[in-house]
Design an enzyme around this catalytic site. Structure first.
Site, PDB file in Angstrom:
ATOM      1  CB  THR A   1      93.246  19.612  81.613  1.00  0.00           C
ATOM      2  OG1 THR A   1      92.771  18.331  81.227  1.00  0.00           O
ATOM      3  CG2 THR A   1      93.383  20.472  80.390  1.00  0.00           C
TER       4      THR A   1
ATOM      5  CB  SER B   1      87.195  20.173  73.664  1.00  0.00           C
ATOM      6  OG  SER B   1      87.733  20.616  74.902  1.00  0.00           O
TER       7      SER B   1
ATOM      8  CE1 TYR C   1      88.566  23.140  80.819  1.00  0.00           C
ATOM      9  CE2 TYR C   1      88.853  20.921  79.918  1.00  0.00           C
ATOM     10  CZ  TYR C   1      89.057  21.851  80.928  1.00  0.00           C
ATOM     11  OH  TYR C   1      89.778  21.486  82.044  1.00  0.00           O
ATOM     12  CG  HIS C   2      90.674  19.470  76.695  1.00  0.00           C
ATOM     13  ND1 HIS C   2      89.452  18.916  76.367  1.00  0.00           N
ATOM     14  CD2 HIS C   2      91.069  18.838  77.828  1.00  0.00           C
ATOM     15  CE1 HIS C   2      89.129  17.986  77.263  1.00  0.00           C
ATOM     16  NE2 HIS C   2      90.088  17.918  78.168  1.00  0.00           N
TER      17      HIS C   2
ATOM     18  CE  LYS D   1      91.475  24.083  82.651  1.00  0.00           C
ATOM     19  NZ  LYS D   1      91.451  24.795  83.912  1.00  0.00           N
TER      20      LYS D   1
HETATM   21  P1  NAD Z   1      83.386  23.215  88.668  1.00  0.00           P
HETATM   22  O1  NAD Z   1      82.600  23.706  87.501  1.00  0.00           O
HETATM   23  O2  NAD Z   1      82.716  22.275  89.611  1.00  0.00           O
HETATM   24  O3  NAD Z   1      83.943  24.465  89.520  1.00  0.00           O
HETATM   25  C1  NAD Z   1      84.469  25.619  88.943  1.00  0.00           C
HETATM   26  C2  NAD Z   1      84.051  26.789  89.823  1.00  0.00           C
HETATM   27  O4  NAD Z   1      84.617  27.980  89.276  1.00  0.00           O
HETATM   28  C3  NAD Z   1      82.541  26.983  89.859  1.00  0.00           C
HETATM   29  O5  NAD Z   1      82.083  27.075  91.181  1.00  0.00           O
HETATM   30  C4  NAD Z   1      82.314  28.286  89.081  1.00  0.00           C
HETATM   31  O6  NAD Z   1      81.210  29.026  89.563  1.00  0.00           O
HETATM   32  C5  NAD Z   1      83.637  29.007  89.280  1.00  0.00           C
HETATM   33  N1  NAD Z   1      83.974  29.948  88.202  1.00  0.00           N
HETATM   34  C6  NAD Z   1      84.022  29.703  86.864  1.00  0.00           C
HETATM   35  N2  NAD Z   1      84.348  30.821  86.197  1.00  0.00           N
HETATM   36  C7  NAD Z   1      84.508  31.795  87.128  1.00  0.00           C
HETATM   37  C8  NAD Z   1      84.847  33.176  87.050  1.00  0.00           C
HETATM   38  N3  NAD Z   1      85.067  33.783  85.879  1.00  0.00           N
HETATM   39  N4  NAD Z   1      84.940  33.878  88.206  1.00  0.00           N
HETATM   40  C9  NAD Z   1      84.706  33.282  89.406  1.00  0.00           C
HETATM   41  N5  NAD Z   1      84.383  31.978  89.531  1.00  0.00           N
HETATM   42  C10 NAD Z   1      84.282  31.241  88.394  1.00  0.00           C
HETATM   43  O7  NAD Z   1      84.719  22.575  88.085  1.00  0.00           O
HETATM   44  P2  NAD Z   1      85.738  21.544  88.793  1.00  0.00           P
HETATM   45  O8  NAD Z   1      85.405  20.189  88.319  1.00  0.00           O
HETATM   46  O9  NAD Z   1      85.822  21.825  90.226  1.00  0.00           O
HETATM   47  O10 NAD Z   1      87.100  21.971  88.091  1.00  0.00           O
HETATM   48  C11 NAD Z   1      87.940  22.934  88.723  1.00  0.00           C
HETATM   49  C12 NAD Z   1      89.187  23.147  87.882  1.00  0.00           C
HETATM   50  O11 NAD Z   1      89.894  21.910  87.762  1.00  0.00           O
HETATM   51  C13 NAD Z   1      88.903  23.611  86.448  1.00  0.00           C
HETATM   52  O12 NAD Z   1      89.858  24.583  86.088  1.00  0.00           O
HETATM   53  C14 NAD Z   1      89.072  22.367  85.618  1.00  0.00           C
HETATM   54  O13 NAD Z   1      89.499  22.694  84.330  1.00  0.00           O
HETATM   55  C15 NAD Z   1      90.131  21.612  86.394  1.00  0.00           C
HETATM   56  N6  NAD Z   1      90.034  20.155  86.206  1.00  0.00           N
HETATM   57  C16 NAD Z   1      88.896  19.478  86.591  1.00  0.00           C
HETATM   58  C17 NAD Z   1      88.823  18.095  86.398  1.00  0.00           C
HETATM   59  C18 NAD Z   1      87.618  17.275  86.771  1.00  0.00           C
HETATM   60  O14 NAD Z   1      87.589  16.058  86.475  1.00  0.00           O
HETATM   61  N7  NAD Z   1      86.605  17.842  87.426  1.00  0.00           N
HETATM   62  C19 NAD Z   1      89.921  17.429  85.823  1.00  0.00           C
HETATM   63  C20 NAD Z   1      91.054  18.151  85.441  1.00  0.00           C
HETATM   64  C21 NAD Z   1      91.087  19.524  85.637  1.00  0.00           C
HETATM   65  N1  USQ Z   2      83.459   9.109  77.892  1.00  0.00           N
HETATM   66  C1  USQ Z   2      82.731   7.958  77.634  1.00  0.00           C
HETATM   67  N2  USQ Z   2      81.480   7.884  78.155  1.00  0.00           N
HETATM   68  C2  USQ Z   2      80.916   8.879  78.904  1.00  0.00           C
HETATM   69  C3  USQ Z   2      81.680  10.041  79.159  1.00  0.00           C
HETATM   70  C4  USQ Z   2      82.936  10.132  78.623  1.00  0.00           C
HETATM   71  O1  USQ Z   2      83.203   7.028  76.976  1.00  0.00           O
HETATM   72  O2  USQ Z   2      79.766   8.726  79.323  1.00  0.00           O
HETATM   73  C5  USQ Z   2      84.844   9.210  77.376  1.00  0.00           C
HETATM   74  C6  USQ Z   2      85.107  10.462  76.545  1.00  0.00           C
HETATM   75  O3  USQ Z   2      84.783  10.258  75.196  1.00  0.00           O
HETATM   76  C7  USQ Z   2      86.592  10.685  76.803  1.00  0.00           C
HETATM   77  C8  USQ Z   2      86.808  10.151  78.198  1.00  0.00           C
HETATM   78  O4  USQ Z   2      85.693   9.328  78.497  1.00  0.00           O
HETATM   79  O5  USQ Z   2      87.346   9.922  75.919  1.00  0.00           O
HETATM   80  C9  USQ Z   2      86.915  11.238  79.259  1.00  0.00           C
HETATM   81  O6  USQ Z   2      85.768  12.058  79.184  1.00  0.00           O
HETATM   82  P1  USQ Z   2      85.270  12.912  80.460  1.00  0.00           P
HETATM   83  O7  USQ Z   2      83.990  13.574  80.088  1.00  0.00           O
HETATM   84  O8  USQ Z   2      85.294  12.073  81.673  1.00  0.00           O
HETATM   85  O9  USQ Z   2      86.468  13.931  80.632  1.00  0.00           O
HETATM   86  P2  USQ Z   2      86.942  15.180  79.759  1.00  0.00           P
HETATM   87  O10 USQ Z   2      85.945  15.613  78.776  1.00  0.00           O
HETATM   88  O11 USQ Z   2      88.303  14.865  79.239  1.00  0.00           O
HETATM   89  O12 USQ Z   2      87.028  16.322  80.845  1.00  0.00           O
HETATM   90  C10 USQ Z   2      87.229  16.076  82.233  1.00  0.00           C
HETATM   91  C11 USQ Z   2      86.927  17.360  82.983  1.00  0.00           C
HETATM   92  C12 USQ Z   2      87.906  18.438  82.531  1.00  0.00           C
HETATM   93  C13 USQ Z   2      89.328  17.937  82.700  1.00  0.00           C
HETATM   94  C14 USQ Z   2      89.558  16.614  82.001  1.00  0.00           C
HETATM   95  C15 USQ Z   2      90.898  15.999  82.351  1.00  0.00           C
HETATM   96  O13 USQ Z   2      85.589  17.764  82.718  1.00  0.00           O
HETATM   97  O14 USQ Z   2      87.696  19.606  83.295  1.00  0.00           O
HETATM   98  O15 USQ Z   2      90.213  18.889  82.169  1.00  0.00           O
HETATM   99  O16 USQ Z   2      88.565  15.663  82.473  1.00  0.00           O
HETATM  100  S1  USQ Z   2      91.613  15.165  80.967  1.00  0.00           S
HETATM  101  O17 USQ Z   2      90.654  14.167  80.481  1.00  0.00           O
HETATM  102  O18 USQ Z   2      92.822  14.561  81.431  1.00  0.00           O
HETATM  103  O19 USQ Z   2      91.833  16.168  79.957  1.00  0.00           O
END
Ligand code: NAD
Ligand code: USQ
Length: 383
Positions: A144, A179, A181-182, A185
């Protein structure tokens, strides 16, 4: 080429699995379906009605004649992972299978621990499985942009060359995640980097920005293939949330001042970036990092863009600055490099009227499914 998509039932994974299958890769999906379980626990649901995974895959096969293997199980269960990979024998492994919500990881101690155990143990198991059984396999791991935080200098792609006391070295870029979560990563990245150096594995870390959009050519083929659209305060990401809020007449929830700038990309580019990484694998022993986003926006400007677009199509969209539940900078410098994927041939789908129309259209179509109670954020970063 055989590609295993871990997390293939999720938002990015589902779109990617179908896209790669249509490009004639031999695709397998591994997923524990735990995301569907977390949704139920939190009493939240995708705005779009996603079909059960078996039905999705049957539908895909019926329409395209392409088969996708399905392995249901948890990759933190090492025996399951090894057995699955030995049956499928992947040449590339795309790892989306993690707990990916920052708010989820900040709910309490249990959710922080769950996030880090799930993400770190899953990735470590993959690294050991590769070392033992598939040392030639290319790991494409979703990281991320949030690993870097918001430093007051330009963000490079994974590494930075530093001069210190007359000496110079290229080192991993400093990490300031926002966070638990972050942080997971960041820990994953360190583990993968170490495994590549030590065991000669090959890996690409795709430091992805915030993904938006729901439709791709493949998921558009049939209603049963529809992707998830999360709008709730835990899993909903900002632009997807704003579009759903606009469609149902809810004020757009800009947190704090709204000057938070992030990298963004369309889901249509997520799938293409993964393919580009697979087609151009990392060399043996190499840990590559690509920044995977196409545009930078701050959240206030995004809200104004959605508001303007909404007005054009007859929606009365207001913006409300809510107290920021997160601890993050609300005005800051942000400039990040993203040339590696462009150099490999990525042709971005930028945020445009058409994209917003499409997202607002999907949100409007399913607005009867909304639970407005789930919109406001309920998780606080503070004590
Ligand atoms: P998502 O929650 O929609 O999908 C994740 C999938 O992984 C789910 O189907 C879940 O069941 C599966 N999973 C989780 N833990 C598991 C485990 N231990 N074993 C097997 N399956 C498991 O999430 P997403 O939005 O598709 O994100 C996918 C990846 O991309 C993540 O690693 C996330 O950090 C990264 N990412 C997402 C975004 C975003 O905006 N959605 C942005 C940047 C990075
Ligand atoms: N935000 C708002 N209003 C909202 C939701 C979010 O102002 O209703 C703000 C948050 O405070 C933050 C920004 O928008 O500053 C992004 O928040 P987000 O919830 O869209 O994204 P984030 O929490 O950063 O996480 C998402 C995905 C995560 C991925 C990440 C990429 O859930 O899996 O890793 O985006 S990044 O942001 O580049 O780290």
């Amino acid at each position: 080429m055989k590609i295993m998509i871990i997390g293939g039932d999720g938002y990015c994974g589902w779109a990617t699995a179908l896209y790669l299958s249509r490009q004639r890769y031999e695709v397998g999906i591994t997923d524990s379906l735990v995301r569907r379980y977390w949704d139920m626990q939190l009493k939240i649901e995708s705005l779009t009605p996603i079909a059960p995974v078996h039905r999705r895959l049957d539908c895909w096969q019926a329409i395209t004649g392409r088969h996708i293997d399905l392995f249901i199980g948890d990759i933190t269960d090492n025996a399951f992972l090894i057995q699955t990979l030995c049956r499928f024998e992947p040449e590339a492994l795309v790892h989306f299978g993690e707990q990916r919500s920052a708010p989820f990881s900040m709910i309490d101690r249990e959710h922080a621990v769950l996030t880090q155990v799930n993400n770190l143990v899953g990735t470590l198991n993959i690294l050991y499985a590769m070392k033992t059984c598939f040392p030639e396999c290319h790991l494409v791991k979703l990281g991320t942009m949030g690993e870097y935080g918001t430093p007051d200098i330009d963000i490079e792609e994974g590494y930075i060359t530093i001069e210190h006391k007359g000496r110079k070295d290229t080192l991993p870029y400093p990490k300031q995640p926002g966070s638990f979560y972050h942080l997971s990563k960041v820990h994953d990245s360190h583990n993968i980097h170490f495994a590549c150096k030590t065991w000669g594995l090959r890996a690409t870390d795709l430091n992805q920005g915030v993904v938006y959009g729901v439709r791709t050519d493949e998921t558009d083929m049939d209603e049963r293939l529809i992707n998830r659209l999360d709008y709730d305060g835990v899993f909903g990401t900002v632009l997807n949330r704003f579009c759903v809020q606009a469609a149902v007449g809810y004020p757009l929830t800009v947190y704090g001042k709204g000057g938070q700038t992030r990298g963004f990309l369309n889901i249509r580019d997520t799938v293409r970036c993964v393919e580009l990484a697979i087609k151009n694998p990392a060399q043996e022993g190499k840990f590559r990092v690509f920044n995977q986003f196409t545009e930078l926006f701050n959240v206030r400007d995004l809200a104004v863009t959605v508001q303007k677009k909404g007005k054009e199509i007859g929606l009365d969209v207001s913006i409300r600055n809510t107290d920021n539940p997160r601890v993050e900078k609300e005005t800051h410098y942000y400039k990040a490099k993203n040339t590696c994927l462009l150099d490999l041939g990525l042709e971005p789908h930028y945020l445009s009227d058409t994209v917003l129309d499409s997202l607002l259209g999907v949100a409007a179509k399913y607005k009867h499914r909304i639970d407005k109670e789930q919109i406001l954020p309920q998780v606080s970063w503070r004590r």
